[in-house]
Design a protein around this motif. Sequence first.
Motif, PDB file in Angstrom:
ATOM      1  N   PHE A 124       0.812  -1.210   0.000  1.00 21.05           N
ATOM      2  CA  PHE A 124       0.000   0.000   0.000  1.00 21.05           C
ATOM      3  C   PHE A 124       0.849   1.264   0.000  1.00 21.05           C
ATOM      4  CE2 PHE A 124      -2.407   3.355   2.202  1.00 21.05           C
ATOM      5  CZ  PHE A 124      -3.529   3.426   1.374  1.00 21.05           C
ATOM      6  N   LEU A 147      -4.307  -5.993  -4.446  1.00 19.86           N
ATOM      7  CA  LEU A 147      -3.474  -4.878  -4.005  1.00 19.86           C
ATOM      8  C   LEU A 147      -2.154  -4.823  -4.771  1.00 19.86           C
ATOM      9  CD1 LEU A 147      -2.818  -2.551  -2.016  1.00 19.86           C
ATOM     10  CD2 LEU A 147      -2.007  -4.307  -0.416  1.00 19.86           C
ATOM     11  N   ARG A 190      -6.632  -1.564  -6.698  1.00 18.98           N
ATOM     12  CA  ARG A 190      -5.728  -1.648  -5.545  1.00 18.98           C
ATOM     13  C   ARG A 190      -6.432  -1.206  -4.259  1.00 18.98           C
ATOM     14  NH1 ARG A 190      -0.762  -1.270  -4.615  1.00 18.98           N
ATOM     15  NH2 ARG A 190      -0.841   0.900  -3.865  1.00 18.98           N
ATOM     16  N   PHE A 206      -6.797  -3.447  -0.973  1.00 17.90           N
ATOM     17  CA  PHE A 206      -6.360  -3.024   0.353  1.00 17.90           C
ATOM     18  C   PHE A 206      -7.495  -3.136   1.361  1.00 17.90           C
ATOM     19  CE2 PHE A 206      -5.352   0.419   3.481  1.00 17.90           C
ATOM     20  CZ  PHE A 206      -4.222  -0.189   4.017  1.00 17.90           C
TER      21      PHE A 206
END
Length: 393
Positions: free
Chosen positions: A43, A99, A122, A126
């Motif tokens: 992330f 992700l 993404r 996450f």
Amino acid sequence: MTRLARSVPRMTTDLRTRPARTTLVTRALLLRFVSIVGSSIGFYLPLSVVPLFAAQAGSDGGAGTVALLLATVACELVTPRLIAVLGYRWALALGLFLLGAPALVLTVASSTWVIIAVSVVRGAGFAVSVVAGGALTAMLIPAERRGEGLALVGIVGGVPGMLALPAGVWAAAHWGYEPVFVVTAAATLLAMLSLPGLPSRTPVAATGDHHGVLAGLRNGLVMRPAVVFAASAGAAGVLVTFLPLATGPVWVVAAALLAQPAASTAARWVAGRLGDRFGPGRLLSYGLVLSAVGMAAIAVTGSAAAVVGGALVFGAGFGVLQNATQALMYARVPAGGAGAVSAIWNAAYDLGMAAGALGAGLAVASVGTPAAFVLTAVAMLPGLAVVRRDRRP
């Protein structure tokens, strides 16, 4: 002499009969740490790189970040249903894949729509990874050591994230964007190798509507700590967004932005130990007061000591609230409600930060940045009334 002789065997008996302390770090939790580190790197490593990548390609630099955050919040609230269908392990695997893998697309394409699409996927990944992983983590931590366990998890995920954020920018400047995106994908996909050793299914109660997100949103015992945490998260959003614009020397901004997460990490650990001993609910008012005092100090933007010291105090208060609210929310639901708590807490985090940054942006335009910091501090104080109400029987 007689009393002393009689007291010795009694003490020995007490020591022998005292129950052993429950083990905190088990094999399953160690395996869970692998996916925590992987998702944190996945992330944060490209978080500040994607806007630079988009700007260099002639795209909107902020569009990807906005899309990422919106997708994260939207998917956090529906992930418990996904967990009920797939189980912890497959849901976490799906989240890690979504992700990391899409980052590879940015090695071959750079249009605005591609960046937005990748960011949306993404963000969904996450959301699934933190909610499914958070619920799984809560199940792996003994209830009597929940605060300490959550603090340890915060350190395991927080330190890699804190390092990955500047590392991504540094690596992109020295080696280019492609290596950053490749490492992002590799970190998350390799973390999936740890998943077979984790529990697969959720508790049966998790499939019931009375333990879902909607039920949690209607439960005052869950929502009051979430509201308190959202208020402090809003202040954190103000800090990271507007502090770079409020002070002159770059070193002051850098020191403050380092002091805040460092203090939060340390405070989460202390709060976890104290919360397990005295109850996490008792820590909420202290966390709020520290957060408000720290934010008010930051308003003295002409003083480096006030800015850095304020960030340190705010970070301590924020760390206390991170741990105490999460531990309190988990303690107030049965095992099957862990997924809903994880979703609500993470949504409070993300929505709070977004709302704080947006509200402060409007205030800055009208009254200036220092006054916006003061208003942010004042806006946290009504949370004390929520805490007081929460303590009533």
